[in-house]
Enzyme design. Structure first.
Site: not given
Length: 525
Positions: A371-372
């Site tokens: 996700h990051g």
């Protein structure tokens, strides 16, 4: 054509060209970073209507249809990421060739493993550059600074971290994961590779799911792509129902509560009471669900209009009574991808209890990192990994924890839903917060400065936000049978009524347009 005829044709063109808004046409053909094409905009629907008219005309010619949709998909991706669409072409080309190469060797050939490794290196290498270069660079500098402090080396101590200015192509995580699953499925002999490059490019670039999922398996998609689309009235109604639901979720609920309440709380949690912070967390839980499931609904609905059926991506996840059930209902295409291609590849639960827990943690840590490139995403993944491991341990020790769905008593299920929902919301705090420090500040406000007495003031100050929160959660917790029945009503309605339903939805959306256009949350992933 003689000179007189040519002069006449040029004269007609001279008369016609001034009518065309050349600036608007140029704008449609150029990439604008501040205004990408979104499913929730009027521009997309206008383009889609034009696209769809031609699509219907080509539906009986499989090759022409595939080429046409692929070209539109590349245009769609260009309008979201500019010239970075070449990455999509590169991924499609490399994995098409690698897939063909894997199939050319015998099942016991080591060359097959080397080709899979090559594909993983290419795809994960691109992800590393565009998503994780700054994280790796920061870690490297931190190590060098630590070494400098230990060895008293001044140049190493004085290194300053300056992040690279790297553009993140929209949806790169989605189409790369999709391409990886294609290669692994060929290696596992679950599918045979496509014979034409354009067919694989069509699969990997199909615009409804290109930039934010769902992650579509080749085994589900490829058998459908050659069939002549036969759109019945009920199928069109079902697709329209999903598009309407997605529009209302995204443009009415998600965007409004985001701009007018949730963002304010998360931007400065210490300026608000614990009650407002808690409501902000519950608001974000609804926002991210409506945003992402709304996009998925529209993607599935648009694909259905094109004769392609995707699997469901969200199944009322906040109805879950356990954290395991939550991950069977939330972002199903990603959670199933992580299970089939990562968790099982690591050994799953086949190598003992300790290894099972380790595999769960690794899977969820990497799921968080997907996700990051930030500590808060890693912490979020670790939190869910621990929660899943604890639940699996409880199931192994106590038989009652193995009960699911209707097997649970009503009290046990309600209690489980309340506990699971709040655990998920606890994780959302660090997923959404600007930093770990900000997340802990929000928790501190909730537990030390709650002030429940201001609830009436909150309702008076945020009447629309309060109404949308209540409506959103009520709709979410409605019985599945009711939603299925409503979908059937829309699907079986006459075409004129279906058009009326869409017009009403568009009217409602326009009433909330003051919230502004908010990009889909998962575009950044």
């Amino acid at each position: 054509m003689n000179e007189l005829g040519l002069a006449h044709l040029l004269g007609l063109l001279d008369d016609f060209l001034p009518v065309i808004d050349t600036e608007r046409l140029r704008s449609l053909l150029e990439y604008h970073s501040d205004s990408p094409i979104l499913f929730s905009t009027g521009l997309f629907f206008a383009l889609f209507i034009i696209f769809y008219i031609i699509y219907i005309a080509l539906r009986k010619n499989a090759f022409a249809r595939i080429v046409y949709v692929t070209l539109f998909s590349l245009y769609f991706y260009y309008k979201t990421s500019g010239l970075w669409f070449v990455l999509l072409l590169f991924t499609a080309t490399s994995d098409f060739l690698i897939g063909r190469g894997i199939a050319s060797f015998k099942a016991d050939s080591k060359n097959r493993k080397w080709l899979v490794a090559l594909s993983l290196c290419i795809n994960l290498g691109m992800l590393s550059v565009f998503k994780y270069a700054n994280l790796m660079y920061n870690v490297l500098l931190s190590v060098l600074q630590t070494v400098g402090n230990l060895l008293n080396i001044t140049p190493l101590q004085q290194i300053v971290y300056e992040p690279f200015d790297i553009f993140l192509p929209v949806g790169i995580s989605f189409f790369i994961f999709q391409s990886i699953s294609y290669i692994i499925d060929i290696y596992r002999q679950r599918i045979t590779p496509l014979k034409r490059w354009i067919d694989y490019l069509f699969y990997i670039s199909f615009f409804p799911q290109l930039v934010a999922g769902p992650i579509v398996r080749a085994s589900d998609f490829i058998p459908q792509m050659y069939k002549t689309p036969k759109l019945t009235r009920e199928q069109m109604g079902e697709g329209l129902f999903l598009i309407i639901c997605g529009l209302l979720k995204k443009c009415v609920i998600s965007d409004y509560i985001s701009v007018n309440f949730v963002d304010r709380i998360f931007d400065a949690p210490t300026l608000y009471t614990g009650l407002e912070n808690l409501l902000g967390v519950y608001g974000y839980a609804l926002q991210i669900y409506c945003d992402f499931s709304g996009y998925s609904d529209m993607a599935i609905g648009i694909a259905l209009l094109l004769g392609i059926r995707f699997r469901i991506n969200f199944d009322s996840p906040y109805k879950s009574a356990t954290i395991t059930e939550f991950w069977r209902r939330w972002h199903i295409s990603l959670s199933s991808w992580l299970k089939d291609y990562l968790y099982i590849s690591l050994g799953g639960n086949r190598k003992g209890k300790v290894r099972t827990y380790v595999n769960l943690m690794i899977t969820m840590l990497l799921g968080g990192l997907w996700h990051g490139a930030a500590l808060r995403f890693i912490a979020w993944g670790a939190f869910h990994g621990v929660a899943l491991a604890v639940h699996k341990w409880l199931m192994s020790r106590f038989g009652s924890f193995k009960k699911i769905g209707a097997e649970m008593t009503p009290f046990r299920r309600v209690a489980g839903i309340v506990l699971t929902f709040n655990l998920v919301c606890l994780g959302w705090i660090f997923f959404r917060a600007e930093s770990m420090q900000s997340g802990f500040g929000m928790l501190r406000q909730i537990f030390t400065s709650f002030h429940p007495e201001i609830l009436s003031q909150f309702v008076e100050g945020y009447p629309v936000v309060t109404s949308l929160l209540i409506i959103g959660y009520i709709v979410h917790f409605l019985p599945a049978a009711f939603k299925t029945s409503l979908r059937g009503v829309v699907a079986r309605s006459p075409l004129l009524m279906q058009a009326l339903y869409l017009a009403i939805a568009i009217f409602i959306v326009t009433q909330f347009k003051n919230a502004g256009i908010v990009p889909f949350i998962y575009f950044r992933f």
